[in-house]
Design an enzyme around this catalytic site. Structure first.
Site, short mmCIF file in Angstrom:
data_model
loop_
_atom_site.label_atom_id
_atom_site.label_comp_id
_atom_site.label_asym_id
_atom_site.label_seq_id
_atom_site.Cartn_x
_atom_site.Cartn_y
_atom_site.Cartn_z
N GLY A 16 16.50 38.81 43.58
CA GLY A 16 16.77 37.86 42.51
C GLY A 16 15.62 36.88 42.31
N TYR A 130 33.31 33.03 36.83
CA TYR A 130 32.07 32.88 37.59
C TYR A 130 32.08 31.58 38.38
CZ TYR A 130 27.21 31.64 38.53
OH TYR A 130 26.05 31.23 39.14
#
Length: 296
Positions: A16, A130
């Protein structure tokens, strides 16, 4: 010995934006091990225990996350598995091994209704799957390993991966006019600056201080202001500068609601760790310069 390492850090989510930056920016004295998805199954508690026990780590840094904010609304189980259950297993494994854990979290744990900058002690109230799953991950880490640093950040941008700055540069080269939301506020933050903060925390002391912290670049902006800053910098390099129309959140509906206010206070991390963030404008200029140089 000159080649001796002063710290050894395990990083999950090394592919990431932030995880990759930690790998790139770690000084020679710090060994960073960042197994890929094919090497470490985050959803296997056994695999997490094994890798935590495999070395004498200075710290474990969890950058892995399910970050598809809209997709999470219809992919609830996967979001909770990656964002809450995996951190729970990792935090338990690190506690048993006597290792501190640094866990990255998000502004989405707040509902965005509060004026001003959020402090670490403000009540959380996520408004989507989320944010709820990330808040669940925070609770898991907090309760499973007392020796934790939960590092909330927001509006992450970099020259790698998928992010707002890269999207704007791409769209700006394709269209003469763009429409960008102007009523959501936050702190645009460089993934490299987050990585430097993580490395500073991870190598500072095995004895803390521990707890929940915020780290973002200083200042504030709307998405519209961030877009204008991106195009202003790109214009310095002779790139086209599209006109950017300011629109309301209601003009750009998405499956998941976004916090209207994502501004985070960094007073605590400055006080406890001496980490002071640079202005977001300088960070964004560096990213734009890097991306344009790369394309040239």
């Amino acid at each position: 010995m000159s080649g001796e390492k002063s710290a050894r850090i395990l990083v999950t989510g090394g592919s990431g934006q932030v995880g990759g930056a930690i790998v790139r920016l770690a000084p020679p004295s710090v060994e960073v091990v960042a197994p890929g998805r094919d090497e470490l199954d985050l959803l296997s508690p056994t695999a997490l225990v094994e890798i935590v026990q495999s070395r004498a780590w200075t710290a474990v840094v969890n950058c892995a996350a399910y970050t598809g904010v809209d997709k999470a609304e219809s992919d609830v189980v996967a979001a909770w598995q990656v964002n809450a259950l995996a951190p729970a297993a990792l935090a338990e494994a690190t506690r048993k091994a006597g290792i501190p854990i640094i866990h990255l979290s998000t502004d989405y744990v707040f509902d965005g209704s509060q004026p001003g900058f959020y402090s670490e002690s403000d009540p959380v109230a996520p408004i989507g799957i989320y944010g709820a799953s990330k808040e669940g991950g925070e609770q898991a880490v907090r309760t499973a390993n007392p020796r934790h640093v939960i590092l909330r950040t927001a509006w992450v941008v970099s020259a790698t991966g998928h992010n707002f700055v890269k999207t704007m540069l791409r769209l700006g080269s394709e269209r003469p006019e763009l429409r960008v939301v102007a009523d959501q506020w936050g702190c645009p933050t460089s993934a490299e600056d987050i990585a430097q903060a993580v490395l500073a925390v991870a190598t500072s002391s095995k004895d803390g201080p521990f707890g929940t912290y915020h780290f973002v670049n200083s200042g504030e902006a709307s998405w519209h202001e961030l877009a204008e800053a991106v195009f202003a910098r790109a214009a310095h390099h002779g790139r086209p500068r599209p006109s950017v129309a300011a629109i309301a959140t209601s003009d750009y509906p998405t499956p998941a609601a976004r916090p209207a206010n994502s501004r985070l206070s960094t007073t605590k991390i400055a006080h406890d760790y001496g980490i002071v963030a640079r202005p977001w404008q300088a960070a964004v200029e560096d990213i734009v310069d890097s991306l344009i140089a790369e394309r040239n």
